[in-house]
Design a protein around this motif. Structure first.
Motif, PDB file in Angstrom:
ATOM      1  N   SER A  61       0.832  -1.212   0.000  1.00 28.79           N
ATOM      2  CA  SER A  61       0.000   0.000   0.000  1.00 28.79           C
ATOM      3  C   SER A  61       0.863   1.257   0.000  1.00 28.79           C
ATOM      4  CB  SER A  61      -0.945  -0.018   1.204  1.00 28.79           C
ATOM      5  OG  SER A  61      -1.795  -1.140   1.107  1.00 28.79           O
ATOM      6  N   ASP A  84      -7.603  -4.214  -2.528  1.00 31.64           N
ATOM      7  CA  ASP A  84      -7.462  -5.053  -1.336  1.00 31.64           C
ATOM      8  C   ASP A  84      -8.773  -4.928  -0.569  1.00 31.64           C
ATOM      9  OD1 ASP A  84      -6.946  -6.454   0.908  1.00 31.64           O
ATOM     10  OD2 ASP A  84      -4.965  -5.593   1.289  1.00 31.64           O
ATOM     11  N   THR A  89      -6.660  -0.060   2.936  1.00 35.02           N
ATOM     12  CA  THR A  89      -6.032   1.033   3.698  1.00 35.02           C
ATOM     13  C   THR A  89      -5.953   2.340   2.905  1.00 35.02           C
ATOM     14  OG1 THR A  89      -3.813   0.387   2.950  1.00 35.02           O
ATOM     15  CG2 THR A  89      -4.544  -0.540   5.048  1.00 35.02           C
ATOM     16  N   ASP A 162      -3.971  -1.484  -5.703  1.00 32.39           N
ATOM     17  CA  ASP A 162      -3.441  -2.087  -4.482  1.00 32.39           C
ATOM     18  C   ASP A 162      -4.149  -3.428  -4.325  1.00 32.39           C
ATOM     19  OD1 ASP A 162      -2.149  -2.439  -2.102  1.00 32.39           O
ATOM     20  OD2 ASP A 162      -3.165  -0.818  -1.033  1.00 32.39           O
TER      21      ASP A 162
HETATM   22 MG   LIG Z   1      -1.986  -2.960   2.083  1.00 41.31          MG
END
Ligand SMILES: [Mg+2]
Ligand SMILES: Nc1ncnc2c1ncn2[C@@H]1O[C@H](COP(=O)(O)OP(=O)(O)O)[C@@H](O)[C@H]1O
Length: 230
Positions: A61, A84, A89, A162
């Protein structure tokens, strides 16, 4: 990627070096990765790419966020997508609302332009994960995902994903078949060699190209730092 000063271990505050300090040696290293990616894809298009790693907490990330920023700083229209959908995040990093996002589009609840949001960086838009769905890998392999990519490509020069760890779940492997290239992050003194090799093997048969490997969190001495200095 050199070691950064330790920030809080939780997900609430994340500092983006390329935004806060674009002249630092670490930001320069992200620009080097940007250049290398452009060389790696010299004969082909690099409109869509993902970043992954073997295991958790290896720097996926952080790498995705900083790379998105340096591409946007270069004038590219960038969309950062948090794929993700297990431990998202990106919304913490860019402080955006995560009640709508990728999952909302993939289940047909929202259109892409309703689910994405501008970041505070010029040229960089964010599609956060959205609410965590029960079936992330199924959603990533769906026709809705392919439609989303086709639409996003009309509006952005680079769409960067991500993803979750490639050894844990199949999400990154599935997505690797839909994008132009993949970038593997390896964390110094953390990623086991076998795990890195296995991760590479899992990504290699994908339709997309393995663009390269980023070594994250490399220990550097002060002198090495200044060697890059401005
Ligand atoms: Mg991550
Ligand atoms: N080069 C680095 N120096 C210091 N801390 C780092 C570095 N790379 C990652 N971290 C920290 O490690 C944690 C995990 O990084 P993250 O990018 O979220 O990994 P992943 O997405 O692979 O789980 C975060 O708290 C992040 O700030």
């Amino acid at each position: 990627m050199a070691r950064q000063r330790k920030g809080p271990a939780n997900n609430t505050i994340r500092h983006l070096i390329t935004k806060l300090n674009p002249r630092s040696p670490i930001s320069e290293q992200y620009r080097t990765i940007r250049t290398n990616l452009q060389f790696a894809a010299v004969d082909e298009q690099l409109n869509t790419m993902l970043v992954t790693s073997a295991g958790p907490a290896e720097g996926k990330s952080s790498t995705v966020a900083n790379l998105s920023i340096v591409f946007a700083q270069q004038g590219k229209r960038v969309l950062l997508v948090d794929a993700d959908m297990r431990k998202p995040t990106v919304h913490y990093t860019f402080r955006v609302d995560n009640r709508r996002g990728l999952s909302s589009v993939l289940v047909g609840e929202l259109e892409l332009d309703e689910a994405l949001t501008k970041s505070d960086i010029e040229n960089l838009d964010i599609l956060p994960s959205g609410p965590i769905p029960p079936n992330p890998s199924e959603l990533l392999g769906s026709n809705a995902m392919r439609k989303l990519l086709e639409l996003a490509k009309q509006h952005y020069d680079l769409i960067i994903f991500d993803t979750p760890p490639v050894l844990a779940v199949t999400d990154a492997q599935i997505l690797a078949n839909e994008v132009d290239g993949s970038l593997l992050v390896v964390r110094s003194k953390q990623t086991e060699q076998d795990a890195a090799v296995k991760a590479k093997e899992l990504l290699t048969p994908a339709k997309s190209k393995l663009l390269g490997v980023v070594l994250n969190d490399r220990e550097v001495t002060k002198n090495q730092y200044y060697y890059y200095g401005e």
